[in-house]
Design a protein around this motif. Structure first.
Motif, PDB file in Angstrom:
ATOM      1  N   ARG A  70     -59.081 -14.239  88.145  1.00 23.64           N
ATOM      2  CA  ARG A  70     -57.733 -13.859  87.729  1.00 23.64           C
ATOM      3  C   ARG A  70     -57.641 -12.363  87.414  1.00 23.64           C
ATOM      4  O   ARG A  70     -56.635 -11.716  87.715  1.00 23.64           O
ATOM      5  CB  ARG A  70     -57.301 -14.712  86.537  1.00 23.64           C
ATOM      6  CG  ARG A  70     -57.089 -16.185  86.929  1.00 23.64           C
ATOM      7  CD  ARG A  70     -56.525 -17.010  85.798  1.00 23.64           C
ATOM      8  NE  ARG A  70     -57.521 -17.351  84.794  1.00 23.64           N
ATOM      9  CZ  ARG A  70     -58.356 -18.379  84.886  1.00 23.64           C
ATOM     10  NH1 ARG A  70     -58.335 -19.166  85.954  1.00 23.64           N
ATOM     11  NH2 ARG A  70     -59.209 -18.652  83.912  1.00 23.64           N
ATOM     12  N   GLY A  73     -57.569 -10.691  90.639  1.00 24.41           N
ATOM     13  CA  GLY A  73     -56.265 -10.944  91.244  1.00 24.41           C
ATOM     14  C   GLY A  73     -55.202  -9.970  90.760  1.00 24.41           C
ATOM     15  O   GLY A  73     -54.342  -9.534  91.534  1.00 24.41           O
ATOM     16  N   THR A  74     -55.274  -9.623  89.486  1.00 26.38           N
ATOM     17  CA  THR A  74     -54.342  -8.629  88.949  1.00 26.38           C
ATOM     18  C   THR A  74     -54.574  -7.270  89.592  1.00 26.38           C
ATOM     19  O   THR A  74     -53.630  -6.540  89.913  1.00 26.38           O
ATOM     20  CB  THR A  74     -54.500  -8.525  87.423  1.00 26.38           C
ATOM     21  OG1 THR A  74     -54.192  -9.796  86.830  1.00 26.38           O
ATOM     22  CG2 THR A  74     -53.573  -7.472  86.843  1.00 26.38           C
ATOM     23  N   PRO A  78     -50.487  -8.901  94.865  1.00 23.14           N
ATOM     24  CA  PRO A  78     -50.055  -9.910  95.834  1.00 23.14           C
ATOM     25  C   PRO A  78     -50.343  -9.540  97.284  1.00 23.14           C
ATOM     26  O   PRO A  78     -50.319 -10.411  98.160  1.00 23.14           O
ATOM     27  CB  PRO A  78     -48.549 -10.025  95.579  1.00 23.14           C
ATOM     28  CG  PRO A  78     -48.164  -8.735  94.933  1.00 23.14           C
ATOM     29  CD  PRO A  78     -49.352  -8.321  94.125  1.00 23.14           C
ATOM     30  N   ARG A  96     -57.675 -24.409  90.178  1.00 25.25           N
ATOM     31  CA  ARG A  96     -56.621 -24.272  91.181  1.00 25.25           C
ATOM     32  C   ARG A  96     -55.270 -24.155  90.479  1.00 25.25           C
ATOM     33  O   ARG A  96     -54.675 -25.141  90.061  1.00 25.25           O
ATOM     34  CB  ARG A  96     -56.674 -25.449  92.150  1.00 25.25           C
ATOM     35  CG  ARG A  96     -57.881 -25.323  93.089  1.00 25.25           C
ATOM     36  CD  ARG A  96     -58.049 -26.455  94.053  1.00 25.25           C
ATOM     37  NE  ARG A  96     -59.117 -26.132  95.020  1.00 25.25           N
ATOM     38  CZ  ARG A  96     -59.867 -27.032  95.633  1.00 25.25           C
ATOM     39  NH1 ARG A  96     -59.669 -28.315  95.408  1.00 25.25           N
ATOM     40  NH2 ARG A  96     -60.798 -26.653  96.488  1.00 25.25           N
ATOM     41  N   ASP A  97     -54.829 -22.886  90.367  1.00 27.88           N
ATOM     42  CA  ASP A  97     -53.700 -22.562  89.489  1.00 27.88           C
ATOM     43  C   ASP A  97     -52.396 -22.300  90.215  1.00 27.88           C
ATOM     44  O   ASP A  97     -51.392 -21.956  89.606  1.00 27.88           O
ATOM     45  CB  ASP A  97     -54.049 -21.344  88.623  1.00 27.88           C
ATOM     46  CG  ASP A  97     -54.602 -20.181  89.455  1.00 27.88           C
ATOM     47  OD1 ASP A  97     -54.379 -20.157  90.679  1.00 27.88           O
ATOM     48  OD2 ASP A  97     -55.241 -19.300  88.861  1.00 27.88           O
ATOM     49  N   VAL A  99     -51.571 -19.846  92.151  1.00 23.25           N
ATOM     50  CA  VAL A  99     -51.270 -18.447  92.442  1.00 23.25           C
ATOM     51  C   VAL A  99     -51.516 -18.204  93.926  1.00 23.25           C
ATOM     52  O   VAL A  99     -52.593 -18.502  94.448  1.00 23.25           O
ATOM     53  CB  VAL A  99     -52.129 -17.503  91.582  1.00 23.25           C
ATOM     54  CG1 VAL A  99     -51.850 -16.046  91.942  1.00 23.25           C
ATOM     55  CG2 VAL A  99     -51.859 -17.749  90.109  1.00 23.25           C
ATOM     56  N   ALA A 100     -50.529 -17.647  94.609  1.00 20.01           N
ATOM     57  CA  ALA A 100     -50.561 -17.572  96.068  1.00 20.01           C
ATOM     58  C   ALA A 100     -51.786 -16.835  96.605  1.00 20.01           C
ATOM     59  O   ALA A 100     -52.360 -17.235  97.624  1.00 20.01           O
ATOM     60  CB  ALA A 100     -49.279 -16.910  96.575  1.00 20.01           C
ATOM     61  N   HIS A 101     -52.219 -15.765  95.934  1.00 25.30           N
ATOM     62  CA  HIS A 101     -53.331 -14.996  96.492  1.00 25.30           C
ATOM     63  C   HIS A 101     -54.675 -15.317  95.827  1.00 25.30           C
ATOM     64  O   HIS A 101     -55.636 -14.570  95.966  1.00 25.30           O
ATOM     65  CB  HIS A 101     -53.033 -13.483  96.440  1.00 25.30           C
ATOM     66  CG  HIS A 101     -52.878 -12.915  95.064  1.00 25.30           C
ATOM     67  ND1 HIS A 101     -51.883 -13.294  94.200  1.00 25.30           N
ATOM     68  CD2 HIS A 101     -53.599 -11.969  94.404  1.00 25.30           C
ATOM     69  CE1 HIS A 101     -51.992 -12.617  93.072  1.00 25.30           C
ATOM     70  NE2 HIS A 101     -53.027 -11.811  93.164  1.00 25.30           N
ATOM     71  N   HIS A 102     -54.755 -16.465  95.136  1.00 24.98           N
ATOM     72  CA  HIS A 102     -56.022 -16.988  94.619  1.00 24.98           C
ATOM     73  C   HIS A 102     -56.416 -18.214  95.436  1.00 24.98           C
ATOM     74  O   HIS A 102     -55.574 -19.047  95.762  1.00 24.98           O
ATOM     75  CB  HIS A 102     -55.897 -17.422  93.154  1.00 24.98           C
ATOM     76  CG  HIS A 102     -55.616 -16.305  92.207  1.00 24.98           C
ATOM     77  ND1 HIS A 102     -55.454 -16.517  90.856  1.00 24.98           N
ATOM     78  CD2 HIS A 102     -55.468 -14.974  92.378  1.00 24.98           C
ATOM     79  CE1 HIS A 102     -55.209 -15.372  90.255  1.00 24.98           C
ATOM     80  NE2 HIS A 102     -55.210 -14.422  91.159  1.00 24.98           N
ATOM     81  N   ARG A 103     -57.713 -18.347  95.705  1.00 24.88           N
ATOM     82  CA  ARG A 103     -58.209 -19.546  96.384  1.00 24.88           C
ATOM     83  C   ARG A 103     -59.561 -19.914  95.789  1.00 24.88           C
ATOM     84  O   ARG A 103     -60.351 -19.033  95.443  1.00 24.88           O
ATOM     85  CB  ARG A 103     -58.358 -19.260  97.886  1.00 24.88           C
ATOM     86  CG  ARG A 103     -58.743 -20.475  98.716  1.00 24.88           C
ATOM     87  CD  ARG A 103     -58.731 -20.163 100.216  1.00 24.88           C
ATOM     88  NE  ARG A 103     -60.062 -19.935 100.755  1.00 24.88           N
ATOM     89  CZ  ARG A 103     -60.452 -18.857 101.391  1.00 24.88           C
ATOM     90  NH1 ARG A 103     -59.621 -17.843 101.544  1.00 24.88           N
ATOM     91  NH2 ARG A 103     -61.683 -18.758 101.867  1.00 24.88           N
TER      92      ARG A 103
END
Length: 218
Positions: A70, A73-74, A78, A96-97, A99-103
């Motif tokens: 996370r 990700g910041t 995006p 699995r939260d 957030v579109a650009h997290h996998r």
């Protein structure tokens, strides 16, 4: 935290993978106590030293509860993407939260479920000593494989003071922090082909090793 959650072991041992998180809430409690609320500051230091920026693709190996995912990700925003890989099904499912650009993917460090040269930066923190000794070279080779040429690697682990290490050595008859000391892996990282290795020690008693995959493999 429920009674069942308290009784759940923090880790289980797998002969091929090493230690795998089983009790995620207990692990989060342990890290909160260990870092005494300084974990966010340490995560920010990891991100800064990794060099991750807008539009980058980042991979965190052994992502556990996903805090570094996370934070990365910041940093990448995006237009970038972050993947967290962990052998723990429990950790991956709870992370699995949406957030579109997290996998998040299930897999061990020595057999990453991602493509060649997919990432600009790879991080692996508080993980190397959990990987079986015989698998550590394979894990570093995987880090090399998934990094693009010019990409950055960041490894980190606990770095207790010499005094603390001496106390543990006195009582245990050995230094239990040998495998934890991230400098233990410098020769392996160099042997894999990485260049520009740099070691620093955080004020939060954490050793941090960074390296670069060269643009041309000599």
């Amino acid at each position: 935290m429920t009674r069942n959650q308290l009784l759940t072991p923090m880790f289980v041992h797998d002969a091929d993978t090493g230690l795998v998180i089983e009790g995620l809430r207990r692990y989060n409690l342990f890290t909160a106590v260990f870092f005494l609320g300084r974990h966010r500051r340490l995560l920010a230091e990891f991100v800064a030293l990794s060099g991750a920026g807008p539009g980058w693709r980042a991979l965190d190996i052994g992502c556990g509860p996903g805090k570094l995912v996370r934070a990365l990700g910041t940093a990448v925003g995006p237009t970038g993407a972050v993947v967290g890989v962990d052998p723990s099904v429990t950790a991956v499912e709870e992370n699995r939260d949406g957030v579109a650009h997290h996998r998040y993917e299930v897999g061990p460090a020595q057999d990453l479920p991602v493509s060649d040269a997919e990432f600009d930066v790879v991080t692996c923190t508080f993980v190397m000593h959990h990987i079986p000794e015989a698998k550590r070279d394979a894990a570093i080779a995987e880090m090399w494989r998934v990094l693009r040429p010019g990409g950055r690697l960041l490894l980190a682990d606990a770095s207790p003071s010499p005094r603390i290490r001496a106390v543990f050595s006195l009582f245990l008859g050995r230094d239990p922090f040998v495998d934890v000391d991230i400098r233990h892996y410098i020769e392996r990282v160099e042997a894999a082909g990485f260049l520009d290795l740099s070691y620093s020690r955080s004020r939060d008693q954490t050793g941090i090793l960074t390296a670069v995959k060269p643009l041309v493999h000599l």
